[in-house]
Design an enzyme around this catalytic site. Sequence first.
Site, PDB file in Angstrom:
ATOM      1  N   ASP A 214       9.437   7.833   0.258  1.00 24.95           N
ATOM      2  CA  ASP A 214       8.741   8.541  -0.692  1.00 24.95           C
ATOM      3  C   ASP A 214       8.454   7.589  -1.955  1.00 24.95           C
ATOM      4  O   ASP A 214       9.681   7.162  -2.530  1.00 24.95           O
ATOM      5  CB  ASP A 214       9.433   9.921  -1.187  1.00 24.95           C
ATOM      6  CG  ASP A 214       8.376  10.911  -1.929  1.00 24.95           C
ATOM      7  OD1 ASP A 214       7.706  10.124  -2.842  1.00 24.95           O
ATOM      8  OD2 ASP A 214       8.344  12.171  -1.845  1.00 24.95           O
TER       9      ASP A 214
ATOM     10  N   THR B 199     -10.358   2.583   5.322  1.00 22.95           N
ATOM     11  CA  THR B 199      -9.248   3.443   5.735  1.00 22.95           C
ATOM     12  C   THR B 199      -9.512   4.490   6.986  1.00 22.95           C
ATOM     13  O   THR B 199     -10.767   4.661   6.745  1.00 22.95           O
ATOM     14  CB  THR B 199      -8.368   4.158   4.557  1.00 22.95           C
ATOM     15  OG1 THR B 199      -9.253   5.332   4.345  1.00 22.95           O
ATOM     16  CG2 THR B 199      -8.256   3.109   3.344  1.00 22.95           C
TER      17      THR B 199
ATOM     18  N   ASP C 135     -12.715   9.173  -2.873  1.00 19.77           N
ATOM     19  CA  ASP C 135     -13.883   9.835  -2.940  1.00 19.77           C
ATOM     20  C   ASP C 135     -13.811  11.032  -4.139  1.00 19.77           C
ATOM     21  O   ASP C 135     -14.762  12.011  -4.123  1.00 19.77           O
ATOM     22  CB  ASP C 135     -14.299  10.406  -1.599  1.00 19.77           C
ATOM     23  CG  ASP C 135     -13.524  11.638  -1.126  1.00 19.77           C
ATOM     24  OD1 ASP C 135     -12.444  11.626  -1.500  1.00 19.77           O
ATOM     25  OD2 ASP C 135     -14.107  12.570  -0.815  1.00 19.77           O
TER      26      ASP C 135
ATOM     27  N   LYS D 203      -4.506  20.829  -9.342  1.00 24.61           N
ATOM     28  CA  LYS D 203      -3.974  21.660 -10.149  1.00 24.61           C
ATOM     29  C   LYS D 203      -3.283  20.796 -11.446  1.00 24.61           C
ATOM     30  O   LYS D 203      -2.459  20.056 -10.888  1.00 24.61           O
ATOM     31  CB  LYS D 203      -3.047  22.515  -9.712  1.00 24.61           C
ATOM     32  CG  LYS D 203      -3.681  23.340  -8.612  1.00 24.61           C
ATOM     33  CD  LYS D 203      -2.864  24.682  -8.238  1.00 24.61           C
ATOM     34  CE  LYS D 203      -3.435  25.524  -7.179  1.00 24.61           C
ATOM     35  NZ  LYS D 203      -2.875  26.021  -6.122  1.00 24.61           N
TER      36      LYS D 203
ATOM     37  N   ASP E 125      -3.508  11.504  -2.528  1.00 23.80           N
ATOM     38  CA  ASP E 125      -3.534  13.026  -2.686  1.00 23.80           C
ATOM     39  C   ASP E 125      -3.969  13.299  -4.087  1.00 23.80           C
ATOM     40  O   ASP E 125      -3.425  12.823  -4.975  1.00 23.80           O
ATOM     41  CB  ASP E 125      -2.204  13.756  -2.364  1.00 23.80           C
ATOM     42  CG  ASP E 125      -2.029  13.630  -0.787  1.00 23.80           C
ATOM     43  OD1 ASP E 125      -2.889  13.477   0.001  1.00 23.80           O
ATOM     44  OD2 ASP E 125      -0.723  13.466  -0.590  1.00 23.80           O
TER      45      ASP E 125
ATOM     46  N   GLU F  33       0.934  -1.202   0.083  1.00 21.44           N
ATOM     47  CA  GLU F  33      -0.046  -0.001   0.042  1.00 21.44           C
ATOM     48  C   GLU F  33       1.012   1.472   0.011  1.00 21.44           C
ATOM     49  O   GLU F  33       1.734   1.253   0.844  1.00 21.44           O
ATOM     50  CB  GLU F  33      -0.835   0.071   1.361  1.00 21.44           C
ATOM     51  CG  GLU F  33      -1.851   1.055   1.062  1.00 21.44           C
ATOM     52  CD  GLU F  33      -2.542   1.376   2.552  1.00 21.44           C
ATOM     53  OE1 GLU F  33      -2.612   0.734   3.380  1.00 21.44           O
ATOM     54  OE2 GLU F  33      -3.644   2.366   2.288  1.00 21.44           O
TER      55      GLU F  33
ATOM     56  N   GLU G 230     -11.491   7.114   4.668  1.00 24.82           N
ATOM     57  CA  GLU G 230     -12.937   6.455   4.089  1.00 24.82           C
ATOM     58  C   GLU G 230     -13.778   6.532   5.335  1.00 24.82           C
ATOM     59  O   GLU G 230     -14.973   7.017   4.824  1.00 24.82           O
ATOM     60  CB  GLU G 230     -12.649   5.030   3.820  1.00 24.82           C
ATOM     61  CG  GLU G 230     -13.766   4.111   3.110  1.00 24.82           C
ATOM     62  CD  GLU G 230     -13.208   3.014   2.596  1.00 24.82           C
ATOM     63  OE1 GLU G 230     -12.039   2.711   2.607  1.00 24.82           O
ATOM     64  OE2 GLU G 230     -14.199   2.280   1.875  1.00 24.82           O
TER      65      GLU G 230
HETATM   66  C1  LIG Z   1      -4.900  11.834   1.928  1.00 25.68           C
HETATM   67  S1  LIG Z   1      -4.079  10.693   2.860  1.00 25.68           S
HETATM   68  C2  LIG Z   1      -4.682   9.131   2.892  1.00 25.68           C
HETATM   69  C3  LIG Z   1      -4.265   8.048   3.989  1.00 25.68           C
HETATM   70  C4  LIG Z   1      -4.623   6.616   3.876  1.00 25.68           C
HETATM   71  N1  LIG Z   1      -4.644   5.865   2.671  1.00 25.68           N
HETATM   72  C5  LIG Z   1      -6.282   6.858   4.180  1.00 25.68           C
HETATM   73  O1  LIG Z   1      -7.139   6.584   3.217  1.00 25.68           O
HETATM   74  O2  LIG Z   1      -6.625   7.116   5.405  1.00 25.68           O
HETATM   75  C6  LIG Z   1      -2.531  10.191   1.833  1.00 25.68           C
HETATM   76  C7  LIG Z   1      -1.396   9.735   2.469  1.00 25.68           C
HETATM   77  O3  LIG Z   1      -0.440   9.446   1.272  1.00 25.68           O
HETATM   78  C8  LIG Z   1       0.645   9.867   1.593  1.00 25.68           C
HETATM   79  N2  LIG Z   1       1.651  10.355   0.474  1.00 25.68           N
HETATM   80  C9  LIG Z   1       1.284  11.008  -0.394  1.00 25.68           C
HETATM   81  N3  LIG Z   1       2.401  11.040  -1.419  1.00 25.68           N
HETATM   82  C10 LIG Z   1       3.223   9.959  -1.013  1.00 25.68           C
HETATM   83  C11 LIG Z   1       4.418   9.537  -1.743  1.00 25.68           C
HETATM   84  N4  LIG Z   1       4.906   9.908  -2.861  1.00 25.68           N
HETATM   85  N5  LIG Z   1       5.062   8.381  -1.250  1.00 25.68           N
HETATM   86  C12 LIG Z   1       4.425   7.959  -0.038  1.00 25.68           C
HETATM   87  N6  LIG Z   1       3.504   8.470   0.686  1.00 25.68           N
HETATM   88  C13 LIG Z   1       2.779   9.290   0.159  1.00 25.68           C
HETATM   89  C14 LIG Z   1       0.706  11.115   2.583  1.00 25.68           C
HETATM   90  O4  LIG Z   1       1.802  11.628   3.328  1.00 25.68           O
HETATM   91  C15 LIG Z   1      -0.613  10.688   3.331  1.00 25.68           C
HETATM   92  O5  LIG Z   1      -0.327  10.025   4.413  1.00 25.68           O
END
Ligand SMILES: C[S@@+](CC[C@H](N)C(=O)[O-])C[C@H]1O[C@@H](n2cnc3c(N)ncnc32)[C@H](O)[C@@H]1O
Length: 213
Positions: free
Chosen positions: A95, A189, A152, A120, A116, A43, A192
């Site tokens: 990352d 999640t 969503d 944009k 995320d 994941e 969610e």
């Molecule tokens: C909007 S949150 C959703 C978290 C979780 N999946 C949930 O549904 O509750 C997005 C997560 O992805 C992580 N994230 C975003 N870009 C990432 C990347 N390039 N590599 C690793 N993690 C990333 C962020 O730090 C954040 O914790």
Amino acid sequence: MRVRNVKNKNEILRNSNYVINNPNDYIGKWQSVFNNSNPIYLEIGMGKGNFIIENAKTYPNINFIGLEKNGSVLTYAIKKLDGINLPNLKLICFDANNIDLLFFKEIDRLYLNFSDPWPKERHAKRRLTSPKFLDKYEKLFKVNIIIEMKTDNKNLFEYSLKTMSSHGFIIDDISLNLTEREDFPNIKTEYEEKFILKNNPIYFVRMLKRVNF
Ligand SMILES: C[S@@+](CC[C@H](N)C(=O)[O-])C[C@H]1O[C@@H](n2cnc3c(N)ncnc32)[C@H](O)[C@@H]1O
């Protein structure tokens, strides 16, 4: 995901048996980390970890790896694991931009949950389903590529269907509101749960691509 900075996050990560602190050392060798030949599901952007932790509890014969770039966020998942022994779960603070440095032909399934959306246009490359990421993902998988996505965000969902279709993926399963699917063994999640409370529809797709014959 916005959380306060956890000052001793590095120490918490270093001391957790779940966290792999030198993940680059295991490229091509992740099976040895679990000491079995079970499938490995990954994941990306696991956030506070409910999805990956509950999956690891529910499916002991599958190995799960959760990747999260924000160390403070990862400490919340580590806290949830206090006193729990799940030999089929590992966590990585990393990352996904460099995901191709971590895995090579060893992943069986990838989950992208509430990624995320980067609305944009000039940030489109940062979306985890942009062509740049899809190219990188190809190298991670053993045989077929299987990506499961939940969001969503309608725009991100439509964008992802287009990029994945252009990349040769086919749709294996799709839902425009997963919450209404009684036949689907859904593990939720943290995001969610929040979106369901707001009555937002949860879009879901499982896409497949055959490679590495
Ligand atoms: C909007 S949150 C959703 C978290 C979780 N999946 C949930 O549904 O509750 C997005 C997560 O992805 C992580 N994230 C975003 N870009 C990432 C990347 N390039 N590599 C690793 N993690 C990333 C962020 O730090 C954040 O914790």
